[in-house]
Design a protein around this motif. Sequence first.
Motif, PDB file in Angstrom:
ATOM      1  N   ASP A   1       0.838  -1.202   0.000  1.00 32.29           N
ATOM      2  CA  ASP A   1       0.000   0.000   0.000  1.00 32.29           C
ATOM      3  C   ASP A   1       0.870   1.248   0.000  1.00 32.29           C
ATOM      4  OD1 ASP A   1      -1.958   1.893   0.214  1.00 32.29           O
ATOM      5  OD2 ASP A   1      -2.519   1.381   2.276  1.00 32.29           O
ATOM      6  N   THR A   2       1.136   1.789  -1.176  1.00 32.49           N
ATOM      7  CA  THR A   2       1.965   2.991  -1.260  1.00 32.49           C
ATOM      8  C   THR A   2       1.186   4.239  -0.855  1.00 32.49           C
ATOM      9  OG1 THR A   2       1.460   3.189  -3.617  1.00 32.49           O
ATOM     10  CG2 THR A   2       3.512   2.067  -3.013  1.00 32.49           C
ATOM     11  N   GLN A   3      -0.133   4.156  -0.722  1.00 32.36           N
ATOM     12  CA  GLN A   3      -0.918   5.300  -0.260  1.00 32.36           C
ATOM     13  C   GLN A   3      -0.696   5.539   1.228  1.00 32.36           C
ATOM     14  OE1 GLN A   3      -4.964   4.624  -1.407  1.00 32.36           O
ATOM     15  NE2 GLN A   3      -4.535   4.833  -3.577  1.00 32.36           N
ATOM     16  N   ALA A   4      -0.134   4.568   1.925  1.00 28.93           N
ATOM     17  CA  ALA A   4       0.136   4.706   3.356  1.00 28.93           C
ATOM     18  C   ALA A   4       1.370   5.562   3.615  1.00 28.93           C
ATOM     19  CB  ALA A   4       0.305   3.335   3.996  1.00 28.93           C
ATOM     20  N   GLY A   5       2.021   6.025   2.576  1.00 27.83           N
ATOM     21  CA  GLY A   5       3.226   6.847   2.731  1.00 27.83           C
ATOM     22  C   GLY A   5       4.336   6.336   1.850  1.00 27.83           C
ATOM     23  N   ASP A   6       5.545   6.383   2.393  1.00 28.07           N
ATOM     24  CA  ASP A   6       6.707   5.981   1.621  1.00 28.07           C
ATOM     25  C   ASP A   6       6.666   4.496   1.265  1.00 28.07           C
ATOM     26  OD1 ASP A   6       6.939   5.202   4.234  1.00 28.07           O
ATOM     27  OD2 ASP A   6       9.073   5.592   4.379  1.00 28.07           O
ATOM     28  N   LEU A   7       7.412   4.148   0.243  1.00 25.37           N
ATOM     29  CA  LEU A   7       7.544   2.768  -0.193  1.00 25.37           C
ATOM     30  C   LEU A   7       8.755   2.187   0.528  1.00 25.37           C
ATOM     31  CD1 LEU A   7       7.201   1.416  -3.714  1.00 25.37           C
ATOM     32  CD2 LEU A   7       9.287   0.928  -2.468  1.00 25.37           C
TER      33      LEU A   7
END
Length: 144
Positions: A43-49
Amino acid sequence: MPTPSSPDRDARPSAALPVTFDRAFRPWRYAISHSELRLRTVDTQAGDLIEATFFGVVGMKLKSLCQSLTIDYADRAQTAEVLQFADIKEKSAHHVHCLTLRSTGDGGFIACLSFVVRSYPPESDPDRASDRSGNSALIVRSNR
């Protein structure tokens, strides 16, 4: 090649394990020719990858999805199990990092020669060389 006293080499030594992420990870890429494994946050919408890369992989047991992930060194009993699974002889065992991957429920393990865990900004793509070089923050890496 960095010297043992250079800041980059000592940024976060392997003693910084365990590291825990309350994010889902999945195997992203495995290159047999390079024995390289990458795990990435889903889930890249949670912040950084976040990407964990393991080099010189000689054995592994993985789930296809980890709801959370803790990377740590295997204890003595786990190390013996991992080395036996990977068919690593005693004379070569000191070169191998035996790591456990704990997740919700059962985890897995990785036997490798080195590893690094990095964080990338949400808009970057670590698969592009331009984003991979310099656009990341070191979380932890092995000393060898």
